[in-house]
Design a protein around this motif. Structure first.
Motif, PDB file in Angstrom:
ATOM      1  N   ARG A  25      55.466   2.773  71.650  1.00  0.00           N
ATOM      2  CA  ARG A  25      54.079   3.688  71.135  1.00  0.00           C
ATOM      3  C   ARG A  25      53.510   4.123  72.277  1.00  0.00           C
ATOM      4  NH1 ARG A  25      50.671   1.678  66.733  1.00  0.00           N
ATOM      5  NH2 ARG A  25      52.251   2.942  64.968  1.00  0.00           N
ATOM      6  N   ARG A  26      53.577   3.751  73.483  1.00  0.00           N
ATOM      7  CA  ARG A  26      52.801   4.277  74.647  1.00  0.00           C
ATOM      8  C   ARG A  26      53.480   5.353  75.421  1.00  0.00           C
ATOM      9  NH1 ARG A  26      49.150  -0.836  76.766  1.00  0.00           N
ATOM     10  NH2 ARG A  26      48.359  -1.479  74.789  1.00  0.00           N
ATOM     11  N   ASP A  27      54.732   5.320  75.403  1.00  0.00           N
ATOM     12  CA  ASP A  27      55.564   6.383  75.806  1.00  0.00           C
ATOM     13  C   ASP A  27      55.412   7.848  75.238  1.00  0.00           C
ATOM     14  OD1 ASP A  27      56.522   4.369  77.482  1.00  0.00           O
ATOM     15  OD2 ASP A  27      58.372   3.879  76.446  1.00  0.00           O
ATOM     16  N   ARG A  28      55.484   8.596  76.210  1.00  0.00           N
ATOM     17  CA  ARG A  28      55.291   9.829  75.710  1.00  0.00           C
ATOM     18  C   ARG A  28      56.621  10.411  75.361  1.00  0.00           C
ATOM     19  NH1 ARG A  28      51.512  13.905  79.070  1.00  0.00           N
ATOM     20  NH2 ARG A  28      51.098  14.444  76.843  1.00  0.00           N
ATOM     21  N   PRO A  29      56.667  11.435  74.300  1.00  0.00           N
ATOM     22  CA  PRO A  29      57.980  11.914  73.921  1.00  0.00           C
ATOM     23  C   PRO A  29      58.603  12.639  74.971  1.00  0.00           C
ATOM     24  CG  PRO A  29      56.526  13.171  72.603  1.00  0.00           C
ATOM     25  CD  PRO A  29      55.686  12.005  73.265  1.00  0.00           C
ATOM     26  N   GLU A  30      59.998  12.605  75.001  1.00  0.00           N
ATOM     27  CA  GLU A  30      60.732  13.432  75.921  1.00  0.00           C
ATOM     28  C   GLU A  30      60.513  14.984  75.422  1.00  0.00           C
ATOM     29  OE1 GLU A  30      62.421  12.772  78.741  1.00  0.00           O
ATOM     30  OE2 GLU A  30      62.023  10.501  78.432  1.00  0.00           O
ATOM     31  N   LEU A  31      60.999  15.704  76.452  1.00  0.00           N
ATOM     32  CA  LEU A  31      60.553  17.172  76.224  1.00  0.00           C
ATOM     33  C   LEU A  31      61.468  17.711  74.972  1.00  0.00           C
ATOM     34  CD1 LEU A  31      59.259  19.874  76.809  1.00  0.00           C
ATOM     35  CD2 LEU A  31      60.971  20.465  78.628  1.00  0.00           C
ATOM     36  N   LEU A  47      59.803  16.589  71.621  1.00  0.00           N
ATOM     37  CA  LEU A  47      58.982  17.734  71.050  1.00  0.00           C
ATOM     38  C   LEU A  47      59.497  18.967  70.882  1.00  0.00           C
ATOM     39  CD1 LEU A  47      55.915  17.641  71.118  1.00  0.00           C
ATOM     40  CD2 LEU A  47      55.874  18.525  73.246  1.00  0.00           C
ATOM     41  N   ALA A  48      60.604  19.455  71.574  1.00  0.00           N
ATOM     42  CA  ALA A  48      60.818  20.757  70.924  1.00  0.00           C
ATOM     43  C   ALA A  48      61.637  20.703  69.712  1.00  0.00           C
ATOM     44  CB  ALA A  48      61.842  21.248  72.080  1.00  0.00           C
ATOM     45  N   VAL A  49      62.378  19.660  69.142  1.00  0.00           N
ATOM     46  CA  VAL A  49      62.894  19.507  68.040  1.00  0.00           C
ATOM     47  C   VAL A  49      61.822  19.466  67.044  1.00  0.00           C
ATOM     48  CG1 VAL A  49      64.282  18.246  66.540  1.00  0.00           C
ATOM     49  CG2 VAL A  49      65.130  18.752  68.765  1.00  0.00           C
ATOM     50  N   VAL A  50      60.686  18.641  67.073  1.00  0.00           N
ATOM     51  CA  VAL A  50      59.632  18.631  66.255  1.00  0.00           C
ATOM     52  C   VAL A  50      58.883  20.034  66.067  1.00  0.00           C
ATOM     53  CG1 VAL A  50      57.393  17.442  65.901  1.00  0.00           C
ATOM     54  CG2 VAL A  50      59.221  16.055  66.584  1.00  0.00           C
ATOM     55  N   VAL A  51      58.668  20.501  67.259  1.00  0.00           N
ATOM     56  CA  VAL A  51      57.944  21.928  66.837  1.00  0.00           C
ATOM     57  C   VAL A  51      59.077  23.091  66.367  1.00  0.00           C
ATOM     58  CG1 VAL A  51      56.947  23.881  68.233  1.00  0.00           C
ATOM     59  CG2 VAL A  51      56.310  21.616  68.903  1.00  0.00           C
ATOM     60  N   ALA A  52      60.422  22.714  66.444  1.00  0.00           N
ATOM     61  CA  ALA A  52      60.980  23.924  65.759  1.00  0.00           C
ATOM     62  C   ALA A  52      60.937  23.661  64.392  1.00  0.00           C
ATOM     63  CB  ALA A  52      62.589  23.619  66.442  1.00  0.00           C
ATOM     64  N   VAL A  53      61.085  22.335  64.009  1.00  0.00           N
ATOM     65  CA  VAL A  53      61.006  21.724  62.487  1.00  0.00           C
ATOM     66  C   VAL A  53      59.609  22.398  61.981  1.00  0.00           C
ATOM     67  CG1 VAL A  53      61.291  19.866  60.926  1.00  0.00           C
ATOM     68  CG2 VAL A  53      62.925  20.237  62.756  1.00  0.00           C
ATOM     69  N   ALA A  68      61.960  30.033  68.302  1.00  0.00           N
ATOM     70  CA  ALA A  68      60.874  30.599  68.869  1.00  0.00           C
ATOM     71  C   ALA A  68      60.006  29.265  69.214  1.00  0.00           C
ATOM     72  CB  ALA A  68      60.293  31.710  68.113  1.00  0.00           C
ATOM     73  N   GLY A  69      59.752  28.511  68.246  1.00  0.00           N
ATOM     74  CA  GLY A  69      59.132  27.115  68.553  1.00  0.00           C
ATOM     75  C   GLY A  69      59.513  26.448  69.526  1.00  0.00           C
ATOM     76  N   ALA A  70      60.722  26.197  69.622  1.00  0.00           N
ATOM     77  CA  ALA A  70      61.536  25.521  70.608  1.00  0.00           C
ATOM     78  C   ALA A  70      61.568  25.910  71.742  1.00  0.00           C
ATOM     79  CB  ALA A  70      63.100  25.103  70.242  1.00  0.00           C
ATOM     80  N   ALA A  71      61.784  27.462  71.873  1.00  0.00           N
ATOM     81  CA  ALA A  71      61.705  28.089  73.146  1.00  0.00           C
ATOM     82  C   ALA A  71      60.295  28.159  73.889  1.00  0.00           C
ATOM     83  CB  ALA A  71      62.090  29.423  73.051  1.00  0.00           C
ATOM     84  N   VAL A  72      59.393  28.271  73.113  1.00  0.00           N
ATOM     85  CA  VAL A  72      57.804  28.063  73.515  1.00  0.00           C
ATOM     86  C   VAL A  72      57.587  26.729  74.110  1.00  0.00           C
ATOM     87  CG1 VAL A  72      55.644  28.242  72.835  1.00  0.00           C
ATOM     88  CG2 VAL A  72      56.907  30.284  72.294  1.00  0.00           C
ATOM     89  N   THR A  73      58.065  25.798  73.283  1.00  0.00           N
ATOM     90  CA  THR A  73      57.758  24.248  73.579  1.00  0.00           C
ATOM     91  C   THR A  73      58.566  23.968  74.862  1.00  0.00           C
ATOM     92  OG1 THR A  73      57.624  23.660  71.335  1.00  0.00           O
ATOM     93  CG2 THR A  73      57.967  21.928  72.874  1.00  0.00           C
ATOM     94  N   ALA A  74      59.651  24.422  75.222  1.00  0.00           N
ATOM     95  CA  ALA A  74      60.591  24.146  76.396  1.00  0.00           C
ATOM     96  C   ALA A  74      59.740  24.871  77.575  1.00  0.00           C
ATOM     97  CB  ALA A  74      61.871  24.632  76.248  1.00  0.00           C
ATOM     98  N   LEU A  75      59.274  26.129  77.183  1.00  0.00           N
ATOM     99  CA  LEU A  75      58.756  26.826  78.520  1.00  0.00           C
ATOM    100  C   LEU A  75      57.240  26.277  78.806  1.00  0.00           C
ATOM    101  CD1 LEU A  75      58.644  29.446  79.979  1.00  0.00           C
ATOM    102  CD2 LEU A  75      57.464  30.367  78.358  1.00  0.00           C
ATOM    103  N   VAL A  76      56.491  25.982  77.838  1.00  0.00           N
ATOM    104  CA  VAL A  76      55.225  25.204  78.174  1.00  0.00           C
ATOM    105  C   VAL A  76      55.395  23.932  78.789  1.00  0.00           C
ATOM    106  CG1 VAL A  76      53.106  24.223  77.076  1.00  0.00           C
ATOM    107  CG2 VAL A  76      53.771  26.583  76.332  1.00  0.00           C
TER     108      VAL A  76
END
Length: 90
Positions: free
Chosen positions: A3-9, A12-18, A69-77
């Protein structure tokens, strides 16, 4: 992952894309039903409007592009944030 680990990039990109695709889907279907099937007096019009919105290829293209677009912006940021974090002295 604990629970304390941050998600991998990539996670996060998959979650934002969905999420972006889900938001686009709801907005497109709601706008189409309101435009074509609501308030006409025919009780079958909303169902026909939903059917039109779900079978329109242009709507699915917009939903897919929203996901990309959501995945790309997440990867960029995430890439920029990672680069800044690596440059900071510890």
């Amino acid at each position: 992952m604990s629970r304390r680990d941050r998600p991998e990039l990539w996670q996060l990109a998959v979650v934002v894309a969905v999420g972006a695709a889900a938001i686009a889907f709801v907005v497109i279907v709601a706008a189409g039903v309101l435009r074509d099937g609501a308030g006409t007096g025919d009780p079958l019009d909303p169902w026909r409007a939903i059917g039109r919105e779900l079978t329109d290829a242009g709507n699915w293209r917009i939903i897919g592009l929203s996901a990309v677009a959501g995945a790309a912006v997440t990867a960029l940021v995430g890439g920029i944030a990672g680069a800044v974090a690596r440059r900071r002295p510890k």
